[in-house]
Design a protein around this motif. Structure first.
Motif, PDB file in Angstrom:
ATOM      1  N   ASP A  29       0.832  -1.204   0.000  1.00  0.00           N
ATOM      2  CA  ASP A  29       0.000   0.000   0.000  1.00  0.00           C
ATOM      3  C   ASP A  29       0.872   1.261   0.000  1.00  0.00           C
ATOM      4  N   THR A  30       1.954   1.214   0.765  1.00  0.00           N
ATOM      5  CA  THR A  30       2.852   2.369   0.812  1.00  0.00           C
ATOM      6  C   THR A  30       3.538   2.584  -0.544  1.00  0.00           C
ATOM      7  N   GLN A  31       3.906   1.508  -1.209  1.00  0.00           N
ATOM      8  CA  GLN A  31       4.511   1.635  -2.540  1.00  0.00           C
ATOM      9  C   GLN A  31       3.572   2.359  -3.496  1.00  0.00           C
ATOM     10  N   TRP A  32       2.277   1.991  -3.453  1.00  0.00           N
ATOM     11  CA  TRP A  32       1.313   2.657  -4.324  1.00  0.00           C
ATOM     12  C   TRP A  32       1.124   4.121  -3.918  1.00  0.00           C
ATOM     13  N   THR A  33       1.183   4.382  -2.623  1.00  0.00           N
ATOM     14  CA  THR A  33       1.043   5.759  -2.154  1.00  0.00           C
ATOM     15  C   THR A  33       2.208   6.621  -2.654  1.00  0.00           C
ATOM     16  N   VAL A  34       3.425   6.092  -2.536  1.00  0.00           N
ATOM     17  CA  VAL A  34       4.599   6.820  -3.040  1.00  0.00           C
ATOM     18  C   VAL A  34       4.465   7.043  -4.540  1.00  0.00           C
ATOM     19  N   PHE A  35       4.038   6.019  -5.246  1.00  0.00           N
ATOM     20  CA  PHE A  35       3.888   6.127  -6.696  1.00  0.00           C
ATOM     21  C   PHE A  35       2.896   7.228  -7.063  1.00  0.00           C
ATOM     22  N   ARG A  36       1.736   7.209  -6.404  1.00  0.00           N
ATOM     23  CA  ARG A  36       0.698   8.178  -6.750  1.00  0.00           C
ATOM     24  C   ARG A  36       1.137   9.602  -6.412  1.00  0.00           C
ATOM     25  N   TYR A  37       1.833   9.763  -5.286  1.00  0.00           N
ATOM     26  CA  TYR A  37       2.302  11.107  -4.913  1.00  0.00           C
ATOM     27  C   TYR A  37       3.331  11.606  -5.936  1.00  0.00           C
ATOM     28  N   LEU A  38       4.228  10.735  -6.305  1.00  0.00           N
ATOM     29  CA  LEU A  38       5.239  11.131  -7.291  1.00  0.00           C
ATOM     30  C   LEU A  38       4.598  11.450  -8.641  1.00  0.00           C
ATOM     31  N   LYS A  39       3.679  10.633  -9.044  1.00  0.00           N
ATOM     32  CA  LYS A  39       3.027  10.842 -10.345  1.00  0.00           C
ATOM     33  C   LYS A  39       2.331  12.195 -10.381  1.00  0.00           C
ATOM     34  N   GLN A  40       1.727  12.593  -9.248  1.00  0.00           N
ATOM     35  CA  GLN A  40       1.003  13.863  -9.180  1.00  0.00           C
ATOM     36  C   GLN A  40       1.938  15.069  -9.089  1.00  0.00           C
ATOM     37  N   ASN A  41       3.142  14.876  -8.524  1.00  0.00           N
ATOM     38  CA  ASN A  41       3.943  16.042  -8.153  1.00  0.00           C
ATOM     39  C   ASN A  41       5.380  16.056  -8.684  1.00  0.00           C
ATOM     40  N   TYR A  42       5.811  15.037  -9.431  1.00  0.00           N
ATOM     41  CA  TYR A  42       7.241  14.939  -9.752  1.00  0.00           C
ATOM     42  C   TYR A  42       7.784  16.129 -10.542  1.00  0.00           C
ATOM     43  N   LYS A  43       6.926  16.813 -11.271  1.00  0.00           N
ATOM     44  CA  LYS A  43       7.407  17.934 -12.077  1.00  0.00           C
ATOM     45  C   LYS A  43       7.676  19.186 -11.243  1.00  0.00           C
ATOM     46  N   THR A  44       7.139  19.226 -10.036  1.00  0.00           N
ATOM     47  CA  THR A  44       7.226  20.456  -9.244  1.00  0.00           C
ATOM     48  C   THR A  44       7.995  20.311  -7.930  1.00  0.00           C
ATOM     49  N   ILE A  45       8.205  19.088  -7.468  1.00  0.00           N
ATOM     50  CA  ILE A  45       8.804  18.919  -6.135  1.00  0.00           C
ATOM     51  C   ILE A  45      10.326  19.047  -6.141  1.00  0.00           C
ATOM     52  N   GLY A  46      10.941  19.035  -7.295  1.00  0.00           N
ATOM     53  CA  GLY A  46      12.391  19.163  -7.382  1.00  0.00           C
ATOM     54  C   GLY A  46      13.087  17.824  -7.444  1.00  0.00           C
ATOM     55  N   SER A  47      14.319  17.868  -7.929  1.00  0.00           N
ATOM     56  CA  SER A  47      15.070  16.643  -8.165  1.00  0.00           C
ATOM     57  C   SER A  47      15.387  15.893  -6.882  1.00  0.00           C
ATOM     58  N   VAL A  48      15.817  16.610  -5.849  1.00  0.00           N
ATOM     59  CA  VAL A  48      16.241  15.947  -4.609  1.00  0.00           C
ATOM     60  C   VAL A  48      15.084  15.189  -3.974  1.00  0.00           C
ATOM     61  N   GLU A  49      13.936  15.840  -3.873  1.00  0.00           N
ATOM     62  CA  GLU A  49      12.786  15.181  -3.244  1.00  0.00           C
ATOM     63  C   GLU A  49      12.305  14.004  -4.076  1.00  0.00           C
ATOM     64  N   ALA A  50      12.290  14.168  -5.399  1.00  0.00           N
ATOM     65  CA  ALA A  50      11.839  13.074  -6.264  1.00  0.00           C
ATOM     66  C   ALA A  50      12.756  11.867  -6.117  1.00  0.00           C
ATOM     67  N   ARG A  51      14.079  12.119  -6.102  1.00  0.00           N
ATOM     68  CA  ARG A  51      15.033  11.015  -5.972  1.00  0.00           C
ATOM     69  C   ARG A  51      14.985  10.389  -4.576  1.00  0.00           C
ATOM     70  N   THR A  52      14.705  11.208  -3.565  1.00  0.00           N
ATOM     71  CA  THR A  52      14.588  10.680  -2.201  1.00  0.00           C
ATOM     72  C   THR A  52      13.407   9.723  -2.090  1.00  0.00           C
ATOM     73  N   LEU A  53      12.297  10.084  -2.700  1.00  0.00           N
ATOM     74  CA  LEU A  53      11.116   9.208  -2.662  1.00  0.00           C
ATOM     75  C   LEU A  53      11.364   7.910  -3.435  1.00  0.00           C
ATOM     76  N   LEU A  54      12.148   7.991  -4.492  1.00  0.00           N
ATOM     77  CA  LEU A  54      12.496   6.758  -5.212  1.00  0.00           C
ATOM     78  C   LEU A  54      13.348   5.840  -4.344  1.00  0.00           C
ATOM     79  N   VAL A  55      14.246   6.440  -3.551  1.00  0.00           N
ATOM     80  CA  VAL A  55      15.061   5.638  -2.637  1.00  0.00           C
ATOM     81  C   VAL A  55      14.184   4.976  -1.583  1.00  0.00           C
TER      82      VAL A  55
END
Length: 420
Positions: A29-55
């Protein structure tokens, strides 16, 4: 089944952190939550935050084929397109993407519109190749799709009723390609005579074409094998510099692409031969002008004997000595003259004057890449130094710089350009 936005509202940062903090209890469930948050926001949250969520995601996931892994990998490709500091090859290595691909991820997909779409695996490989093209500091050994090519010339062609500019590119193996000038990272007048790294792809019709092009950081003589040539003439009307190598191959350099100073008729140059498969036109990328003595020795000379001298009409007849050593190394996969000794340096450039006194040759002509060199011929007195012309006599030994050149009647004959 992937949750949709219709059934799942937008994920807030607080909801994401709450899910991550308790992710050990419900990892999927958490994996899907991370995925959905990233999909909604990856263009605006910045590189560091996007890469941190991938980690964070990689620590929660199981390293096996699954729908969520495939969805997140596809999203990671989009993130890499937005942020230039996203090191895609390293991410894929950590991800172990090949082991996590499902069978359907390896197969092309057909959409509802009936069109064929790339598989996830194809999209990953294309993205990786594009990344490597734009990051020359990375190891490209495993990417055959990137080829360094020389821009020979730019030309205009009518297409769909419009005049467009195209560029002729040639690779070291002779493969030629034509690309639109708009694909290049510079102005049309800055393209010809430069080296580019080209990302190639085979079209549905089976034709290899250029899809992305960047200016290469490689040195020309590290891509194309350099040789030594003699500048036999400069055609100012057409802007052509005519260069011959020791194998009598005729090359042409566009004067606009000659970026070194001092190129003149009679000079020796170090250049890279640009030879496209199936094209009789050979181009030269001139690297430097050599000192006369250095260039003459590198080009190579023939030892000959003067048979007679006609001072009134200012010419001699000569006979090339038959006791000169055979060629010890062939260059450019073509036969060099068997009456000529050619030493080579580490870059393959021909070098070293001939030495006398080896196995005798009985042929009446010597093999060159462009034909047969006659063992007897004529030379103008003007090719000799002025202080030697008056003293030339039958029986004297002379050294000749010569190659085959086509005459007005189309026949190739010995062409002596220097003698001493």
């Amino acid at each position: 089944m992937i949750p949709t936005d219709e059934t799942n509202p937008t994920i807030t940062w607080e909801q994401l952190m709450e899910s991550v903090n308790s992710g050990a209890q419900h990892p999927e469930d958490t994996q899907w939550t991370v995925f959905r948050y990233l999909k909604q926001n990856y263009k605006t949250i910045g590189s560091v935050e996007a890469r941190t969520l991938l980690v964070i995601y990689t620590k929660l996931r199981s390293q096996r084929p699954s729908l969520i892994n495939s969805c997140m990998l596809g999203l990671a490709l989009k993130i890499s397109e937005v942020y230039s500091d996203f090191r895609l090859p390293q991410f894929l290595q950590v991800w172990g993407y090949d082991a996590c691909l499902r069978e359907e991820d390896r197969q092309p997909q057909t959409g509802k519109d009936g069109r064929r779409y790339l598989s996830l695996q194809e999209r990953v490989e294309r993205a990786r190749a594009s990344y490597l093209l734009h990051h020359p500091e990375e190891n490209r050994e495993q990417c055959d799709a990137i080829v360094s090519m020389y821009a020979v010339k730019i030309f205009e062609k009518e297409q769909n009723g419009r005049r467009r500019k195209f560029v002729k590119l040639v690779a070291p193996n002779g493969v030629g390609m034509v690309a639109d000038s708009h694909q290049f990272p510079c102005k049309p007048w800055e393209i010809a005579g430069r080296l580019f790294d080209v990302l190639t792809r085979v079209s549905k019709q089976g034709v290899e074409r250029a899809v992305e092009i960047t200016l290469s950081h490689k040195k020309m003589d590290k891509v194309f094998e350099p040789v030594v040539g003699y500048v036999d003439g400069i055609d100012l009307g057409h802007g052509h510099v005519h260069v011959y190598d020791a194998q009598s191959r005729h090359f042409v350099a566009d004067k606009k692409t000659v970026f070194v100073k001092g190129v003149a008729k009679g000079s020796y140059v170090r250049f890279c031969p640009i030879i496209a498969q199936g094209d009789p036109f050979k181009s030269a990328a001139i690297l430097e002008v050599m000192a006369p003595q250095e260039g003459r020795c590198a080009f190579g000379t023939y030892e000959a004997m003067v048979m007679f001298v006609n001072h009134e009409q200012r010419y001699i007849k000569y006979a090339i000595r038959k006791d000169q050593p055979a060629v010890v190394k062939y260059m450019a996969n073509s036969a060099a003259p068997s009456g000529k000794s050619v030493a080579t340096n580490g870059n393959g450039a021909n070098g070293g004057a001939v030495n006398a006194g080896a196995t005798a040759a009985s042929e009446s002509s010597q093999g060159l890449a462009e034909g047969r060199l006659s063992l007897e011929g004529f030379a103008s007195l003007d090719v000799f130094p002025e202080n030697r012309r008056a003293n030339l006599a039958s029986g004297q030994s002379v050294s000749l710089v010569l190659f085959l050149k086509r005459g007005k009647d189309g026949t190739k004959r010995n062409h002596v350009v220097e003698a001493y």
